[in-house]
Design an enzyme around this catalytic site. Structure first.
Site, PDB file in Angstrom:
ATOM      1  N   ASP A 117       0.705  -1.134   0.050  1.00 49.26           N
ATOM      2  CA  ASP A 117       0.142   0.074   0.165  1.00 49.26           C
ATOM      3  C   ASP A 117       0.889   1.191  -0.009  1.00 49.26           C
ATOM      4  O   ASP A 117       1.338   1.782   1.120  1.00 49.26           O
ATOM      5  CB  ASP A 117      -0.944  -0.283   1.284  1.00 49.26           C
ATOM      6  N   HIS A 118       1.152   1.871  -1.184  1.00 48.53           N
ATOM      7  CA  HIS A 118       2.261   2.714  -1.299  1.00 48.53           C
ATOM      8  C   HIS A 118       2.099   3.961  -0.504  1.00 48.53           C
ATOM      9  O   HIS A 118       3.255   4.681  -0.063  1.00 48.53           O
ATOM     10  CB  HIS A 118       2.412   3.204  -2.759  1.00 48.53           C
TER      11      HIS A 118
ATOM     12  N   HIS B  77      -5.961   2.541   1.322  1.00 49.46           N
ATOM     13  CA  HIS B  77      -5.275   3.936   1.619  1.00 49.46           C
ATOM     14  C   HIS B  77      -5.675   4.683   2.710  1.00 49.46           C
ATOM     15  O   HIS B  77      -4.957   4.910   3.879  1.00 49.46           O
ATOM     16  CB  HIS B  77      -4.805   4.937   0.710  1.00 49.46           C
TER      17      HIS B  77
END
Ligand code: NAP
Length: 504
Positions: free
Chosen positions: A185-186, A248
């Site tokens: 999950d950047h 996110h």
């Protein structure tokens, strides 16, 4: 989350080597890690795809990508000439079993050359439909390898709903140990996001305030000015809730709401985050109607340019009921947060792109100042700005200079740019480095992903069963549909946006 440690000899295999993610994020990140001296001499990248390219052609393509997308600007010839020999290309169709044998042979070749066993990281930068076949193929080709030396990185989206996420987790668990699986999950790699934990758990003054006694509500807002552009094919089957909130925004919420972990190890941190998801109030159909709203953008003007509505985007379904905006009120049912609403909103084609977490504190118990002195009075707020501004602001009341007693709100600001001179690494740099170091703190564990899906499923199901009759319901360049304003206004609040440049 790295401290300078040595990376062992490593082969980094990128499925989707010819794709957009590698061009814009992965190779530029690896190049910057190389420039900053993180990568070992014994390091090789193998990019793969069906496109027929030689090593040299692949390197040339990636140089153009680095020149365009790297945070460090155009590559300097001397540095690129040192980096490029680490890059290799292999034509491969992921559906062909022999592809995995060929990788094995190349990896064995590097190990022979280096005279050392290599850690192998497989990065799945391909469409999710390929995750199972690649995961299985890689596992078979490493049947005898020490699990500590093989890692698999799975890109977003991890599942389309709870059932598919569970199925993918089960398949991965058949072939890998959890310590081998890196679910990206950047957002978790962003500097400001990592700083939430430092801010909360390295400062004694925060903890006594960080609960229902002093905090009135929390807002997490991730707004985008861009529309879906040419990604309607992917986006139409997804929507804002799946694409942003399930991953996110809920991860940000976990960082705000989690209990202090026992220590800063991957499992302790992830245990506390999953506790938050487990404590979150589940939605009944009635609650979905009250607490979750959606929107879809119509046409409009952004910065003087006319932009199409979602249904008029290239290849879009002209009657699509996919939401491009979602706002949801959540509750965390535990001692710390009982009764404190967490409002999450996200959307495309909004007035401005910004990711902001706002902690709204309760008001003082009694105002001692005369009414005429407190015109600009505002309850204290802590604003964590993730992007584009990277800052933490504490908004407090202060006396304006002058002979009369007038109060207004001022910001105490921790601004990254003003405080630090070193460049901020991109999220992918942090995350790729962590995969090489074997640090899973910033990656999603299987149970986290499933809890997050479990939480949003009633909303997804309800929205799917009742397509909106009002779409499109907000115009480009607005802050979203009126129903989103109503969601917070009903509780006496409004959505907070950070003034441009942080100035008030
Ligand atoms: P993309 O540009 O469409 O690239 C897809 C890649 O898959 C290409 O390299 C393609 O190579 C390869 N490919 C397709 N079929 C193949 C096959 N049968 N065998 C071998 N390779 C095959 O996609 P992307 O935008 O890079 O996205 C990749 C993944 O990352 C997706 O899961 C996406 O959701 C995720 N993601 C992307 C971004 C982003 O910014 N792009 C952001 C977050 C997550 P050939 O055409 O050469 O075969």
């Amino acid at each position: 989350m790295s401290t300078k440690t040595t990376i062992p000899p490593t082969v980094f295999v990128i499925f989707g080597g010819t794709g957009d993610l590698n061009a814009r994020k992965l190779t530029p990140a690896l190049y910057n890690l190389f420039l900053d001296g993180w990568l070992p001499a014994q390091f090789a990248i193998i990019g793969t795809g069906r496109s027929k390219l030689t090593d040299e052609e692949f390197r040339t393509n990636l140089l153009a990508d680095v020149n365009q997308f790297s945070r460090s600007g155009k590559a300097k010839k001397e540095a690129w000439d040192k980096f490029a020999p680490h890059i290799n290309y292999q034509v491969a169709d992921v559906k062909a079993p022999e592809a995995y044998e060929e990788f094995g042979q190349r990896i064995a070749g590097f190990e022979k050359e280096w005279n050392a066993p290599a850690n192998v990281i497989y990065y799945l930068a391909v469409a999710p439909e390929f995750f199972p076949i690649i995961a299985t193929g890689v596992a078979k080709s490493h049947a005898g390898t020490d699990p500590a030396r093989v890692r698999i990185v799975i890109e977003k989206p991890f599942g389309h709903d709870l059932e598919s996420a569970r199925a993918l987790n089960q398949l991965l668990a058949e072939h890998y140990e959890e310590r081998q699986i890196y679910r990206i999950d950047h957002y978790l790699g962003k500097e400001t996001v990592q700083n939430i934990m430092a801010f909360r758990f390295a400062n004694a003054i925060m903890e006594p305030l960080w609960n229902r006694n002093t905090i009135e509500h929390v807002q997490i807002s991730v707004t985008e000015q861009l529309g879906v552009g040419e990604r309607t094919g992917y986006y139409d089957g997804s929507g804002a809730l799946r694409d942003m909130i399930q991953n996110h925004l809920l991860q940000l919420l976990c960082l705000v709401a989690m209990e202090p972990p026992v220590n800063f190890t991957a499992d302790e941190v992830r245990n506390r985050k999953v506790d938050v998801l487990r404590a979150m109030r589940r939605f009944t159909p009635e609650m979905v109607r009250e607490s979750a709203v959606r929107g879809q953008y119509g046409p409009g003007w952004i910065e003087g340019k006319q932009v199409p509505g979602y249904r008029e985007e290239k290849d879009a379904n002209p009657t699509s009921s996919t939401e491009t905006f979602a706002a949801v009120k959540f509750f965390v049912d535990n001692w710390r947060w009982q009764g404190v609403p967490f409002y999450l909103r996200t959307g495309k084609r909004l007035h401005r792109s910004a990711s902001i977490i706002t902690i709204q504190f309760k008001d003082v118990p009694h105002v001692i100042f005369p009414a005429e002195t407190v015109e600009g009075w505002r309850k204290n707020r802590l604003v964590i700005s993730i992007q584009p501004e990277m800052s933490i602001r504490l908004q407090v009341q202060a006396k304006r200079p002058g002979l009369d007693m007038m109060l207004n709100t001022v910001d105490m600001v921790f601004d990254y740019q003003g405080t630090y001179t070193n460049e901020t690494p991109e999220a992918y740099e942090t995350l790729l480095l962590d995969t090489m170091l074997g640090d899973q703190t910033l990656f999603m564990r299987g149970d986290q992903v499933e809890e997050a899906w479990d939480l949003v499923m009633p909303i997804l199901t309800s929205w799917q069963n009742r397509p909106s009759l009002s779409f499109p319901n907000y115009s480009a360049d607005s802050w979203g549909p009126e129903v989103a304003e109503a969601l917070v206004a009903r509780d006496g609040f409004h959505w907070f946006t950070l003034p441009l440049n942080g100035k008030k």
